[in-house]
Design an enzyme around this catalytic site. Structure first.
Site, PDB file in Angstrom:
ATOM      1  N   HIS A 119     -23.671  94.430   2.050  1.00 35.94           N
ATOM      2  CA  HIS A 119     -22.217  94.494   2.134  1.00 35.94           C
ATOM      3  C   HIS A 119     -21.637  94.042   0.806  1.00 35.94           C
ATOM      4  O   HIS A 119     -22.044  93.011   0.261  1.00 35.94           O
ATOM      5  CB  HIS A 119     -21.690  93.596   3.258  1.00 35.94           C
ATOM      6  CG  HIS A 119     -22.197  93.990   4.605  1.00 35.94           C
ATOM      7  ND1 HIS A 119     -21.558  94.918   5.395  1.00 35.94           N
ATOM      8  CD2 HIS A 119     -23.304  93.599   5.291  1.00 35.94           C
ATOM      9  CE1 HIS A 119     -22.251  95.077   6.507  1.00 35.94           C
ATOM     10  NE2 HIS A 119     -23.315  94.297   6.468  1.00 35.94           N
ATOM     11  N   ASN A 149     -19.379  98.351  12.699  1.00 39.73           N
ATOM     12  CA  ASN A 149     -18.644  97.405  13.526  1.00 39.73           C
ATOM     13  C   ASN A 149     -18.056  96.278  12.673  1.00 39.73           C
ATOM     14  O   ASN A 149     -16.926  95.825  12.855  1.00 39.73           O
ATOM     15  CB  ASN A 149     -19.641  96.845  14.553  1.00 39.73           C
ATOM     16  CG  ASN A 149     -19.036  95.935  15.573  1.00 39.73           C
ATOM     17  OD1 ASN A 149     -18.133  96.326  16.291  1.00 39.73           O
ATOM     18  ND2 ASN A 149     -19.536  94.724  15.641  1.00 39.73           N
ATOM     19  N   ALA A 193     -22.093  89.899   9.960  1.00 37.35           N
ATOM     20  CA  ALA A 193     -23.105  89.950   8.902  1.00 37.35           C
ATOM     21  C   ALA A 193     -22.520  89.624   7.529  1.00 37.35           C
ATOM     22  O   ALA A 193     -23.199  89.806   6.521  1.00 37.35           O
ATOM     23  CB  ALA A 193     -23.745  91.330   8.878  1.00 37.35           C
TER      24      ALA A 193
END
Length: 272
Positions: free
Chosen positions: A225, A195, A129
């Site tokens: 993020h 993860n 991601a």
């Protein structure tokens, strides 16, 4: 000049959950016949009645043999990496791992690297991601002083995880950090949500030096993020907010998109 036709890529998908279903959907929309899903591997065949046409449904690693595979892509959860990894590296030239929290197990990672070396195959870690992983990986060629990875998701994305024992997800009214530690600790305790911290860690300074902060934010519009790296190369700061997968709020659309890009780059003349 005589053009040499490119052999279609033969792909096996390990897992038939939200991520690989989205990967298959995107490939079907975009493929011009140069990518074939040759097999889908699952634990429960009864839950995989809608796999792509002509794909073989398999349940055991040794069934990868004889499929003439070019690439195996895993998105089935941490346990699947250990179950399928060696066979994937034996029966295909490349194995891409989405459930990178499996690599918190140093012994497993070492075994798979050894298997890849013995067969001349490759163990691939997709960007997941994230954005900017290529920059961190390049920067790590010189000394890196620090990499900090902050993961911000809405409370619903943390449901069903140990975050529920650390804070009341229903009662928070502002961004609340509930974990701070190493990438190894974050991915081990929150394998579905953190993860991705293994990706930033393995790209840069490792699982035990990369710092991770996990945040639940009721105002978050997606899965966010924030990556920060400092070192001899200079400074890097990246922020990305991903739309969650419609079928799984714990995963981001970008995770599937990154896998599609990885797959397509194996057959594209121009690699981006």
């Amino acid at each position: 000049m005589t053009m040499q036709p490119r052999k279609p890529l033969r792909l096996a998908l390990i897992g038939w959950g939200a991520i690989n279903r989205r990967v298959a959907e995107l490939l079907a929309e975009r493929s011009s016949g140069d990518i074939t899903i040759a097999a889908v591997a699952v634990r429960n065949p009864a839950a995989a009645g809608d796999i792509p046409a002509r794909a073989k449904l398999i349940t055991e690693p040794d069934e990868l043999a004889g499929l003439d595979l070019d690439l195996v892509v895993e998105a089935a959860g941490r346990e699947a990496v250990g179950i399928w990894g060696k066979a994937a590296l034996v029966h295909a030239p490349a194995f891409a791992v989405a459930s990178t929290s499996a690599f918190c197990d140093d012994a497993l990672l070492a075994r798979l690297i050894a298997a890849a070396e013995s067969r001349g195959s490759q163990l691939l870690i997709p960007p997941g991601a994230l954005a900017g992983i290529d920059g961190i990986a390049a920067a790590s060629l010189l000394p890196l002083d620090e990499v900090i990875h902050r993961i911000v998701k809405p409370p619903v994305a943390w449901r069903g995880t140990s975050a529920e024992s650390l804070l009341g997800l229903d009662g928070i009214t502002e961004a609340t950090a509930f974990f701070s530690g190493t990438a190894r600790e974050a991915a081990s305790r929150f394998p579905q949500n953190a993860n991705v911290a293994v990706i930033s860690a393995l790209a840069g300074i490792g699982l035990d030096r990369t710092r991770v902060e996990l945040v639940a934010d009721p105002a978050a519009g997606g899965n966010g993020h924030q990556l920060s790296a400092r070192g001899a190369f200079g400074k890097l700061d990246i922020t990305i907010e991903n739309r969650p997968l419609a079928t799984n709020p714990k995963s981001s659309e970008m995770t599937a998109l990154g896998l599609v890009r990885l797959i397509e780059n194996r057959v594209r003349t121009l690699v981006r």
